[in-house]
Design an enzyme around this catalytic site. Structure first.
Site, PDB file in Angstrom:
ATOM      1  N   GLY A  23       0.812  -1.219   0.000  1.00 33.80           N
ATOM      2  CA  GLY A  23       0.000   0.000   0.000  1.00 33.80           C
ATOM      3  C   GLY A  23       0.838   1.258   0.000  1.00 33.80           C
ATOM      4  N   ALA A  24       0.212   2.383   0.397  1.00 37.33           N
ATOM      5  CA  ALA A  24       0.840   3.709   0.269  1.00 37.33           C
ATOM      6  C   ALA A  24       1.319   3.860  -1.173  1.00 37.33           C
ATOM      7  CB  ALA A  24       1.984   3.891   1.262  1.00 37.33           C
ATOM      8  N   HIS A  63       2.086   4.605  -5.122  1.00 34.73           N
ATOM      9  CA  HIS A  63       2.562   5.721  -5.942  1.00 34.73           C
ATOM     10  C   HIS A  63       2.633   5.222  -7.374  1.00 34.73           C
ATOM     11  CE1 HIS A  63       6.278   3.493  -5.832  1.00 34.73           C
ATOM     12  NE2 HIS A  63       6.349   3.612  -4.513  1.00 34.73           N
ATOM     13  N   GLN A  94       7.973  -9.244   7.860  1.00 35.98           N
ATOM     14  CA  GLN A  94       9.196  -8.852   7.141  1.00 35.98           C
ATOM     15  C   GLN A  94       9.842  -7.600   7.722  1.00 35.98           C
ATOM     16  OE1 GLN A  94       6.858  -8.275   3.425  1.00 35.98           O
ATOM     17  NE2 GLN A  94       8.231  -6.548   3.054  1.00 35.98           N
ATOM     18  N   GLY A 104       8.749  -5.290  -8.958  1.00 35.32           N
ATOM     19  CA  GLY A 104       9.531  -4.133  -9.380  1.00 35.32           C
ATOM     20  C   GLY A 104      11.028  -4.388  -9.256  1.00 35.32           C
ATOM     21  N   GLY A 122       4.944   4.138  -9.152  1.00 33.07           N
ATOM     22  CA  GLY A 122       5.719   2.908  -9.373  1.00 33.07           C
ATOM     23  C   GLY A 122       4.816   1.682  -9.271  1.00 33.07           C
ATOM     24  N   HIS A 123       3.952   1.684  -8.275  1.00 32.80           N
ATOM     25  CA  HIS A 123       3.023   0.557  -8.117  1.00 32.80           C
ATOM     26  C   HIS A 123       2.000   0.535  -9.266  1.00 32.80           C
ATOM     27  CE1 HIS A 123       4.053   1.525  -3.754  1.00 32.80           C
ATOM     28  NE2 HIS A 123       4.515   0.297  -3.900  1.00 32.80           N
ATOM     29  N   ARG A 180       8.387   5.415   1.251  1.00 36.74           N
ATOM     30  CA  ARG A 180       9.106   6.024   2.377  1.00 36.74           C
ATOM     31  C   ARG A 180       9.569   7.455   2.066  1.00 36.74           C
ATOM     32  NH1 ARG A 180      10.904   0.413   3.184  1.00 36.74           N
ATOM     33  NH2 ARG A 180      10.366  -0.154   5.318  1.00 36.74           N
TER      34      ARG A 180
END
Ligand code: AMP
Length: 287
Positions: free
Chosen positions: A30-31, A33, A64, A151, A35-36, A193
């Site tokens: 989640g979070a 952007h 993790q 990715g 790229g996802h 991040r």
């Protein structure tokens, strides 16, 4: 776009679609952007004999994270994630609870990733890849996709998951598709991040990738890979970066490569720099 929170509901939906669709799976924490979102776009472009249905999971996997504070601070933005996923035609979102992913009766096989996890993220974050392997294995068992989108940003993760799926588990499916790194206009690799960087830190962070692009140019004429690594280390030194690691490696084995001959599957340089206490990963391929 349908949103599922339980394994039973998602499984029922996917089973009703399997005869007529190929399933592509984009696991995320989640979070989201761009790229996802690019992974979802690339998923839709897969050449398949049936229409491709894209499932994106949003699950902050506790197993993790070594540092409980990092887990706690990880941004959770489900509503805006779903809004973004709608814009790229994602078909289904799976946003389960920890109990759904790890029910008491679920047993994860013990994976030995061997030398693949001895360096870089594996060395810096003990137990990280055991957690990644655990969650990806569980999610793959739930979704049973034809395509798995990952990715290149998480270079070591790709090698570990390929090894788990094809070698340790011996599965023929899913086909693993690796998407290039999506970057901000100044070159910084997009990451959930990045929002934790101060304005000064954010400006400085552009030096991570800019150095790597220079290294790529240098590699075109460099006699050895060691000198490319050295160039990056020295540049980061000049920028006063707090460097976690700079590793020049063979792309498949992830073994350190000082000479071009040490990288038979091609070379890559992987780095982690800490700015404002945020670990920023990046890598480029060297040709
Ligand atoms: P995350 O939720 O950030 O752990 O990442 C989920 C997936 O998105 C992983 O396969 C990542 O490698 C991929 N990913 C994250 N950031 C980027 C990026 N900037 N460009 C391309 N893929 C990315």
């Amino acid at each position: 776009m349908q949103i599922f929170h339980t394994v039973a509901d998602l499984s029922q939906y996917l089973d009703s679609m399997r005869a007529t669709h190929h399933i592509a799976f984009v696991p995320t924490m989640g979070a989201l952007h761009d790229g996802h979102l690019e992974l979802v776009r690339i998923a839709h472009q897969q050449n398949a004999s049936k229409p491709v249905l894209v499932v994106c999971s949003i699950f902050v996997n506790p197993t993790q994270f070594g540092d409980p504070k990092d887990l706690e601070k990880y941004p959770r933005t489900l509503d805006s994630d779903c809004a973004q996923l709608r814009t790229v035609g994602c078909d289904a979102v799976f946003a389960p609870s920890v109990q759904e992913v790890y029910p008491a009766d679920w047993q994860t096989p013990k994976f030995d990733f061997g030398h693949l996890v001895k360096s870089m993220e594996g060395a810096s974050r003990p137990g990280h890849f055991a957690g990644v392997g655990q969650v990806v294995h569980r999610l793959l068992c739930i979704v049973a996709p034809d395509f798995l989108l990952l990715g290149q940003k998480d270079f070591q993760q790709v090698a570990v998951i390929k090894h788990m799926v094809y070698t340790l588990l011996g599965w023929k499916k899913p086909k693993i598709v690796v998407a290039p790194i999506v970057r901000e206009p100044d070159g910084l690799a997009m990451s959930s991040r990045n929002v934790r960087l101060s304005p000064t830190g954010r400006a400085a962070a552009a030096g991570i990738s800019q150095t790597l692009f220079q290294a790529q140019k240098l590699a075109e004429t460099a006699e050895t890979l060691a000198e490319v690594g050295e160039f990056v280390r020295q540049n980061y030194d000049k920028l006063n970066f707090d460097v976690d690691y700079v590793e020049v490696i063979d792309r498949d084995s992830l073994q350190p490569a000082a000479e071009w001959a040490d990288a038979p599957s091609g070379a890559a340089i992987c780095v982690v720099v800490r700015i404002d206490g945020v670990r920023l990963l990046d890598n480029v391929l060297l040709e």
